[in-house]
Design an enzyme around this catalytic site. Structure first.
Site, PDB file in Angstrom:
ATOM      1  N   GLY A  56       4.152  -0.088   6.381  1.00  0.00           N
ATOM      2  CA  GLY A  56       4.104   2.060   6.493  1.00  0.00           C
ATOM      3  C   GLY A  56       2.691   2.406   5.952  1.00  0.00           C
ATOM      4  O   GLY A  56       1.799   2.056   4.781  1.00  0.00           O
ATOM      5  N   SER A  70       0.435   5.420   4.851  1.00  0.00           N
ATOM      6  CA  SER A  70       0.014   5.802   4.401  1.00  0.00           C
ATOM      7  C   SER A  70      -1.229   7.467   4.466  1.00  0.00           C
ATOM      8  O   SER A  70      -0.689   8.305   4.667  1.00  0.00           O
ATOM      9  CB  SER A  70       0.253   6.561   2.930  1.00  0.00           C
ATOM     10  OG  SER A  70      -0.861   5.422   2.482  1.00  0.00           O
ATOM     11  N   GLY A  71      -1.931   6.618   5.497  1.00  0.00           N
ATOM     12  CA  GLY A  71      -3.234   6.940   5.422  1.00  0.00           C
ATOM     13  C   GLY A  71      -4.258   7.314   4.947  1.00  0.00           C
ATOM     14  O   GLY A  71      -5.303   7.260   4.400  1.00  0.00           O
ATOM     15  N   GLY A  72      -3.948   6.122   3.154  1.00  0.00           N
ATOM     16  CA  GLY A  72      -4.344   5.447   2.246  1.00  0.00           C
ATOM     17  C   GLY A  72      -5.226   4.468   2.483  1.00  0.00           C
ATOM     18  O   GLY A  72      -5.268   3.764   3.165  1.00  0.00           O
ATOM     19  N   VAL A  73      -6.095   4.422   1.588  1.00  0.00           N
ATOM     20  CA  VAL A  73      -7.537   3.078   1.297  1.00  0.00           C
ATOM     21  C   VAL A  73      -5.883   1.453   1.016  1.00  0.00           C
ATOM     22  O   VAL A  73      -5.721   0.506   1.635  1.00  0.00           O
ATOM     23  CB  VAL A  73      -8.088   2.684   0.416  1.00  0.00           C
ATOM     24  CG1 VAL A  73      -7.201   2.988  -1.595  1.00  0.00           C
ATOM     25  CG2 VAL A  73      -9.477   1.589   0.405  1.00  0.00           C
ATOM     26  N   ASP A  74      -5.245   1.628   0.608  1.00  0.00           N
ATOM     27  CA  ASP A  74      -4.400   0.704   0.024  1.00  0.00           C
ATOM     28  C   ASP A  74      -3.163   0.337   1.196  1.00  0.00           C
ATOM     29  O   ASP A  74      -3.752  -1.231   1.414  1.00  0.00           O
ATOM     30  CB  ASP A  74      -3.176   0.546  -0.982  1.00  0.00           C
ATOM     31  CG  ASP A  74      -3.877   1.415  -2.530  1.00  0.00           C
ATOM     32  OD1 ASP A  74      -4.757   0.568  -2.060  1.00  0.00           O
ATOM     33  OD2 ASP A  74      -3.404   2.133  -3.158  1.00  0.00           O
ATOM     34  N   SER A  75      -2.968   1.336   1.667  1.00  0.00           N
ATOM     35  CA  SER A  75      -1.507   0.802   3.015  1.00  0.00           C
ATOM     36  C   SER A  75      -2.365   0.015   3.957  1.00  0.00           C
ATOM     37  O   SER A  75      -2.381  -0.499   5.295  1.00  0.00           O
ATOM     38  CB  SER A  75      -0.541   1.950   3.073  1.00  0.00           C
ATOM     39  OG  SER A  75      -1.541   3.205   3.965  1.00  0.00           O
ATOM     40  N   CYS A  80      12.846   7.920  -4.264  1.00  0.00           N
ATOM     41  CA  CYS A  80      11.474   7.939  -2.585  1.00  0.00           C
ATOM     42  C   CYS A  80      11.496   6.318  -2.631  1.00  0.00           C
ATOM     43  O   CYS A  80      11.670   6.082  -1.535  1.00  0.00           O
ATOM     44  CB  CYS A  80      10.399   8.181  -3.042  1.00  0.00           C
ATOM     45  SG  CYS A  80       9.076   8.087  -1.552  1.00  0.00           S
ATOM     46  N   GLY A 101       1.459  -0.667   0.520  1.00  0.00           N
ATOM     47  CA  GLY A 101       0.046  -0.600  -0.474  1.00  0.00           C
ATOM     48  C   GLY A 101       0.788  -1.354  -1.205  1.00  0.00           C
ATOM     49  O   GLY A 101      -0.765  -0.515  -2.661  1.00  0.00           O
ATOM     50  N   CYS A 104       5.979  11.750  -4.627  1.00  0.00           N
ATOM     51  CA  CYS A 104       5.691  10.355  -3.690  1.00  0.00           C
ATOM     52  C   CYS A 104       6.046  11.029  -2.193  1.00  0.00           C
ATOM     53  O   CYS A 104       6.838  12.311  -2.653  1.00  0.00           O
ATOM     54  CB  CYS A 104       6.296  10.002  -3.643  1.00  0.00           C
ATOM     55  SG  CYS A 104       7.402   8.248  -2.229  1.00  0.00           S
TER      56      CYS A 104
END
Length: 358
Positions: free
Chosen positions: A12, A14-19, A101, A125, A193
């Protein structure tokens, strides 16, 4: 992390650092990685953010040279997250939409579609760890997200990977730099979320009409007003107006509410000392209970529970177990335990499961 040996995993993104770091770690470990952006419903009165987030997710996939897909989960998100949240607030409870979610979107619709398309695993993430049949808290206690994952069933857990759960947040950002990901400097998303930060009262006012109500003190005297009991939660100290105030007044907190009469009761809590509460105890009933392993603990088992995100773990004992219901007894009373919120149970570093506070 175990070597992937070509196993197919849908991440998944999301466009963030963790994923994005999760995807990079999985590829490095030898998995056949596909990045998936999950598109959800968003109200037309809020800024549209999904296109920008999807663009960032695509940039990550391009950098990592992995396939990229978009899954549409608007229907599930609107029905099982947003409509649920509005319904709970109308009933006077305080829901946790992030839990729903995860249950219905990330580990529901996303998981089912990924598996149907041939994925051996899905990955996210989330800061949490999975080991054999157990869901474990993250190495970074400040970022641990196990509180939001108590509904994940054993069959899904066994097919889910959490690549960043064993790292500190600072290490994840360092890894993003190592992999050359622009997300290394991107701020963490906050709030609801997928939707992000929002004023919950303003959001709900589009679906629940504000209505002036009375603020009462512990004697039942009218001391102020509010715009609707359903907008307020136990333990809250904002969202209501007091008629007469002085510089020496103590902060007031919501300790009770009556949705039918549209009243809330507030108190400074100054008359109750921690010493008084220590020996009071409190019985809490949970419904819609879910156990990660599928096997409930025994009655009389001493555990720890978290009654809201980031709340301190509190010792408790299981006094009764029924199908999807649990009775807990806490050694110390907590006036901020709120109907509708999740209460998540832990045995050491294991997240056993949880339920919704009645």
């Amino acid at each position: 992390m175990k070597k992937g040996t070509g196993k197919k995993v849908f991440v998944g993104l999301s466009g963030g650092v963790d994923s994005s770091v999760s995807a990079a770690l999985l590829k490095e470990a030898g998995y056949d990685v596909t990045g998936v952006f999950i598109k959800v419903w968003q109200p037309d009165f809020l800024p549209c953010s999904w296109r920008e987030e999807r663009r960032d997710a695509m940039r990550v996939a391009a950098k990592l040279k992995i396939p990229f897909l978009t899954f549409d989960s608007e229907k599930e998100y609107k029905k099982d997250v947003v409509d649920y949240m509005i319904r709970e607030y109308k009933a006077g409870r305080t829901p946790n939409p992030d839990v729903m979610c995860n249950k219905y979107v990330k580990f529901g619709a996303f998981y089912k579609k990924a598996r149907a398309m041939g994925a051996d695993f899905v990955a996210t993430g989330h800061y949490v760890r999975a080991k054999t049949r157990n869901l474990l808290i993250a190495r970074d206690g400040d970022k641990d997200q196990s509180y939001f994952l108590w509904t994940i069933p054993q069959d899904v857990l066994s097919r889910t990977l959490f690549p960043v759960g064993g790292y500190k947040k600072s290490q994840v950002r360092a890894l993003a730099k190592k992999f050359g990901l622009f997300t290394s400097e991107k701020k963490d998303s906050q709030g609801l979320c997928f939707v992000g930060k929002l004023d919950m009262k303003e959001f709900l006012s589009h679906y629940i009409k504000p209505k002036k109500g009375k603020v009462l003190n512990e004697k039942g005297e009218i001391i102020g007003s509010h715009d609707g009991a359903w907008f307020l939660t136990l333990g809250e100290r904002h969202g209501f107006a007091i008629n007469k105030k002085s510089p020496n007044d103590l902060a007031l907190y919501v300790i009770g509410k009556d949705v039918k009469k549209n009243t809330v009761t507030v108190s400074s809590l100054g008359h109750i000392s921690p010493k008084d509460l220590k020996n009071v105890g409190q019985t809490v009933r949970l419904s819609d209970v879910s156990w990660v392993s599928g096997i409930p603990p025994e009655e009389g088992k001493k555990l720890e529970a978290r009654s809201r995100y980031r709340a301190a773990l509190a010792p408790c004992v299981i006094k009764g177990i029924h199908p999807q219901k649990v009775i807990l007894h806490f050694a110390k009373s907590d006036l901020t335990i709120t109907p509708g919120q999740s209460c998540v149970l832990y045995d050491g570093e294991k997240c056993l499961g949880g339920g919704i506070i009645d």
